[in-house]
Design an enzyme around this catalytic site. Sequence first.
Site, PDB file in Angstrom:
ATOM      1  N   ARG A 199       0.915  -1.260   0.095  1.00  0.00           N
ATOM      2  CA  ARG A 199       0.189   0.090  -0.148  1.00  0.00           C
ATOM      3  C   ARG A 199       0.725   1.098  -0.012  1.00  0.00           C
ATOM      4  NH1 ARG A 199      -3.243  -2.939   3.858  1.00  0.00           N
ATOM      5  NH2 ARG A 199      -4.756  -3.884   2.714  1.00  0.00           N
ATOM      6  N   LYS A 226       3.575  11.153 -11.307  1.00  0.00           N
ATOM      7  CA  LYS A 226       2.572  10.453 -12.195  1.00  0.00           C
ATOM      8  C   LYS A 226       3.282   9.149 -12.226  1.00  0.00           C
ATOM      9  CE  LYS A 226      -0.213  13.809 -14.608  1.00  0.00           C
ATOM     10  NZ  LYS A 226      -0.510  14.293 -15.837  1.00  0.00           N
ATOM     11  N   GLU A 258       9.715  17.612 -24.666  1.00  0.00           N
ATOM     12  CA  GLU A 258       9.184  17.875 -23.565  1.00  0.00           C
ATOM     13  C   GLU A 258       9.733  19.359 -22.894  1.00  0.00           C
ATOM     14  OE1 GLU A 258       6.619  16.340 -22.594  1.00  0.00           O
ATOM     15  OE2 GLU A 258       6.811  14.415 -22.651  1.00  0.00           O
ATOM     16  N   LYS A 314       8.148  22.668 -14.060  1.00  0.00           N
ATOM     17  CA  LYS A 314       7.295  21.474 -13.846  1.00  0.00           C
ATOM     18  C   LYS A 314       6.896  21.512 -12.332  1.00  0.00           C
ATOM     19  CE  LYS A 314       5.828  16.776 -14.128  1.00  0.00           C
ATOM     20  NZ  LYS A 314       5.924  15.930 -14.918  1.00  0.00           N
ATOM     21  N   GLU A 336      -3.800  17.503 -10.862  1.00  0.00           N
ATOM     22  CA  GLU A 336      -4.351  17.673 -12.481  1.00  0.00           C
ATOM     23  C   GLU A 336      -5.838  17.954 -12.216  1.00  0.00           C
ATOM     24  OE1 GLU A 336      -2.298  15.700 -15.899  1.00  0.00           O
ATOM     25  OE2 GLU A 336      -4.134  16.077 -16.682  1.00  0.00           O
ATOM     26  N   ARG A 368      -2.300  21.787 -14.278  1.00  0.00           N
ATOM     27  CA  ARG A 368      -1.213  20.837 -14.556  1.00  0.00           C
ATOM     28  C   ARG A 368      -1.531  20.065 -15.962  1.00  0.00           C
ATOM     29  NH1 ARG A 368       1.503  16.023 -10.965  1.00  0.00           N
ATOM     30  NH2 ARG A 368       2.772  15.140 -12.887  1.00  0.00           N
ATOM     31  N   ASN A 410       0.395  18.464 -20.828  1.00  0.00           N
ATOM     32  CA  ASN A 410      -0.042  17.543 -21.666  1.00  0.00           C
ATOM     33  C   ASN A 410      -0.353  18.076 -23.097  1.00  0.00           C
ATOM     34  OD1 ASN A 410      -0.297  15.108 -20.000  1.00  0.00           O
ATOM     35  ND2 ASN A 410      -2.252  16.255 -19.281  1.00  0.00           N
ATOM     36  N   HIS A 426      -0.244  15.931 -26.051  1.00  0.00           N
ATOM     37  CA  HIS A 426       0.004  14.622 -25.684  1.00  0.00           C
ATOM     38  C   HIS A 426      -1.275  13.688 -26.133  1.00  0.00           C
ATOM     39  CE1 HIS A 426       3.492  15.818 -23.532  1.00  0.00           C
ATOM     40  NE2 HIS A 426       3.444  14.783 -22.824  1.00  0.00           N
ATOM     41  N   HIS A 463      -0.218  10.622 -27.581  1.00  0.00           N
ATOM     42  CA  HIS A 463      -0.489   8.983 -26.907  1.00  0.00           C
ATOM     43  C   HIS A 463      -1.227   8.094 -27.889  1.00  0.00           C
ATOM     44  CE1 HIS A 463      -0.276  10.499 -22.361  1.00  0.00           C
ATOM     45  NE2 HIS A 463       1.023  10.308 -23.084  1.00  0.00           N
ATOM     46  N   HIS A 496       8.098   8.400 -27.088  1.00  0.00           N
ATOM     47  CA  HIS A 496       7.159   9.408 -26.613  1.00  0.00           C
ATOM     48  C   HIS A 496       7.397  10.862 -27.110  1.00  0.00           C
ATOM     49  CE1 HIS A 496       4.534  11.054 -23.596  1.00  0.00           C
ATOM     50  NE2 HIS A 496       5.424  11.673 -22.988  1.00  0.00           N
TER      51      HIS A 496
HETATM   52  P1  NAD Z   1      12.756   5.348 -21.985  1.00  0.00           P
HETATM   53  O1  NAD Z   1      12.877   5.210 -20.315  1.00  0.00           O
HETATM   54  O2  NAD Z   1      12.404   3.966 -22.919  1.00  0.00           O
HETATM   55  O3  NAD Z   1      14.471   5.481 -22.188  1.00  0.00           O
HETATM   56  C1  NAD Z   1      14.760   5.811 -23.488  1.00  0.00           C
HETATM   57  C2  NAD Z   1      15.972   4.744 -23.839  1.00  0.00           C
HETATM   58  O4  NAD Z   1      17.003   5.201 -23.528  1.00  0.00           O
HETATM   59  C3  NAD Z   1      15.872   3.136 -23.560  1.00  0.00           C
HETATM   60  O5  NAD Z   1      16.187   2.354 -24.320  1.00  0.00           O
HETATM   61  C4  NAD Z   1      16.586   3.090 -22.123  1.00  0.00           C
HETATM   62  O6  NAD Z   1      17.084   1.709 -22.048  1.00  0.00           O
HETATM   63  C5  NAD Z   1      17.723   3.982 -22.689  1.00  0.00           C
HETATM   64  N1  NAD Z   1      18.615   4.659 -21.805  1.00  0.00           N
HETATM   65  C6  NAD Z   1      18.008   5.353 -20.406  1.00  0.00           C
HETATM   66  N2  NAD Z   1      18.899   6.077 -20.005  1.00  0.00           N
HETATM   67  C7  NAD Z   1      20.125   5.756 -20.725  1.00  0.00           C
HETATM   68  C8  NAD Z   1      21.499   6.283 -20.703  1.00  0.00           C
HETATM   69  N3  NAD Z   1      21.941   7.061 -19.705  1.00  0.00           N
HETATM   70  N4  NAD Z   1      22.586   5.745 -21.592  1.00  0.00           N
HETATM   71  C9  NAD Z   1      22.100   5.077 -22.747  1.00  0.00           C
HETATM   72  N5  NAD Z   1      20.705   4.625 -22.705  1.00  0.00           N
HETATM   73  C10 NAD Z   1      19.825   4.965 -21.833  1.00  0.00           C
HETATM   74  O7  NAD Z   1      12.257   6.612 -22.468  1.00  0.00           O
HETATM   75  P2  NAD Z   1      12.111   8.232 -21.997  1.00  0.00           P
HETATM   76  O8  NAD Z   1      12.016   8.758 -23.006  1.00  0.00           O
HETATM   77  O9  NAD Z   1      12.974   8.111 -20.904  1.00  0.00           O
HETATM   78  O10 NAD Z   1      10.704   7.951 -21.224  1.00  0.00           O
HETATM   79  C11 NAD Z   1       9.656   7.804 -21.828  1.00  0.00           C
HETATM   80  C12 NAD Z   1       8.616   7.439 -20.875  1.00  0.00           C
HETATM   81  O11 NAD Z   1       8.223   8.467 -20.055  1.00  0.00           O
HETATM   82  C13 NAD Z   1       7.174   7.226 -21.522  1.00  0.00           C
HETATM   83  O12 NAD Z   1       6.525   5.926 -21.115  1.00  0.00           O
HETATM   84  C14 NAD Z   1       6.112   8.063 -20.909  1.00  0.00           C
HETATM   85  O13 NAD Z   1       4.896   7.629 -20.943  1.00  0.00           O
HETATM   86  C15 NAD Z   1       6.894   8.538 -19.981  1.00  0.00           C
HETATM   87  N6  NAD Z   1       6.517   9.808 -19.087  1.00  0.00           N
HETATM   88  C16 NAD Z   1       5.961  10.121 -18.071  1.00  0.00           C
HETATM   89  C17 NAD Z   1       5.854  11.270 -17.523  1.00  0.00           C
HETATM   90  C18 NAD Z   1       5.282  11.451 -16.130  1.00  0.00           C
HETATM   91  O14 NAD Z   1       5.021  12.653 -15.742  1.00  0.00           O
HETATM   92  N7  NAD Z   1       5.441  10.393 -15.248  1.00  0.00           N
HETATM   93  C19 NAD Z   1       5.995  12.387 -18.047  1.00  0.00           C
HETATM   94  C20 NAD Z   1       6.633  11.995 -19.489  1.00  0.00           C
HETATM   95  C21 NAD Z   1       6.910  10.893 -20.105  1.00  0.00           C
HETATM   96  N1  GLY Z   2       3.879  14.865 -17.974  1.00  0.00           N
HETATM   97  C1  GLY Z   2       2.672  15.515 -17.523  1.00  0.00           C
HETATM   98  C2  GLY Z   2       2.730  15.736 -16.187  1.00  0.00           C
HETATM   99  O1  GLY Z   2       3.490  15.462 -15.368  1.00  0.00           O
HETATM  100  O2  GLY Z   2       1.616  16.062 -15.711  1.00  0.00           O
END
Ligand code: NAD
Ligand code: GLY
Length: 358
Positions: free
Chosen positions: A117, A139, A181, A223, A233, A237, A241, A244, A248, A261
């Site tokens: 939890r 998030k 972003e 942010k 949100e 907030r 998006n 997005h 998405h 992404h």
């Molecule tokens: P990812 O986590 O897939 O990383 C991208 C690639 O880079 C992967 O292959 C990873 O293994 C590699 N990698 C990571 N760090 C590395 C490094 N230092 N050196 C070499 N390779 C490395 O993608 P991302 O772009 O980091 O994140 C995208 C995700 O984030 C999506 O799922 C998206 O929905 C999510 N997201 C979430 C929020 C939130 O607020 N929670 C906001 C924006 C995006």
């Molecule tokens: N990436 C959108 C949010 O964090 O609200």
Amino acid sequence: MQTVSIELGDRSYPIHIGSDLIGQRGLLAESVRNRAMVVTNETIAPLYLDKTLASLGNIPSSSVILPDGESFKNLDELNKIFSALLSENFDRNCTLIALGGGVIGDMTGYAAASYQRGVDFIQVPTTLLAQVDSSVGGKTAVNHALGKNMIGAFHQPISVIADMSTLVTLDDRELRAGLAEVIKYGFIIDADFFKWLEDNMGALLSRDALATATAVKRSCEIKARVVEADEREHGIRALLNLGHTFGHAIEAAMGYGHWLHGEAVSAGIAMAMDISRRLKLIDHDTEARGLRLLEKAGLPITPPTEMTADLFLRYMARDKKVLSGNIRLILLDGIGQAHVSQDFDHSALHATLAHFCD
Ligand code: NAD
Ligand code: GLY
């Protein structure tokens, strides 16, 4: 090292930004209560896992290594984190450490939100995208075949350690995806930052350390202020998006991982600008200026040719911003100004979809 604070009462936390932070003894360990589980993936583990475990010093710690990719951001892979925690008798005082990009961060965060939890977790973002966006704000989620990030929770980390040295191993395509972003913040809230990005995009693409640190810090500050104002949100907030809802839809319809992404968000921002211009909220010159910056960052400004208007509408209908069946979009009023709308003229949306999909 620079620190940006995010003030959320008893859920406040620091975002540390700097170089060689993973190797800095004590920084990671100071927030861990008793045991730590580092969650990472098979690409990042050989690069940074040993260093991370070493920086935990005497704290008992284990690790779980997931397969790499957006297509593994799902309930099956999430279950591997729970299995590792349970099989090693981790209790509710444990701390999870997300070592990786947004995929690892979102999954580890959701595991932390739901294990017994709710347990603590620390974000150690290693992609530009994760350092400027996903590691901050709480998030957490996994994807469902029918929709992106559909299973998740709000759960704030107890700290974020953005070690910019990790970006040296990140490939150029991922760097550019992160820039989408960064650019987003200029579009929605900060015209001065947008101008700074226009002037400094070359330096960012050539990985200039000072320019990158400036962009990461400004993005985290923006942010943090937005999340402080609207953690769950209910209002402002949603502006984060921008692009997005379209993005998405692209990610889910194309099969997770085919379009990154950030790439999908960039095409989505171009589409959001198109509809904003059709609704006479922005003029042609503003749209052209926005497209120029996205293109300068090497990002796509059109969706993949496989996307049809029907596909967009099908996936957009499942977006988390849909309320009472109404699609809500983030629309631009100018560079640095945006609002959320659900009562826009839908013929403009259909015209935008026809323009990009025909
Ligand atoms: P990812 O986590 O897939 O990383 C991208 C690639 O880079 C992967 O292959 C990873 O293994 C590699 N990698 C990571 N760090 C590395 C490094 N230092 N050196 C070499 N390779 C490395 O993608 P991302 O772009 O980091 O994140 C995208 C995700 O984030 C999506 O799922 C998206 O929905 C999510 N997201 C979430 C929020 C939130 O607020 N929670 C906001 C924006 C995006
Ligand atoms: N990436 C959108 C949010 O964090 O609200």
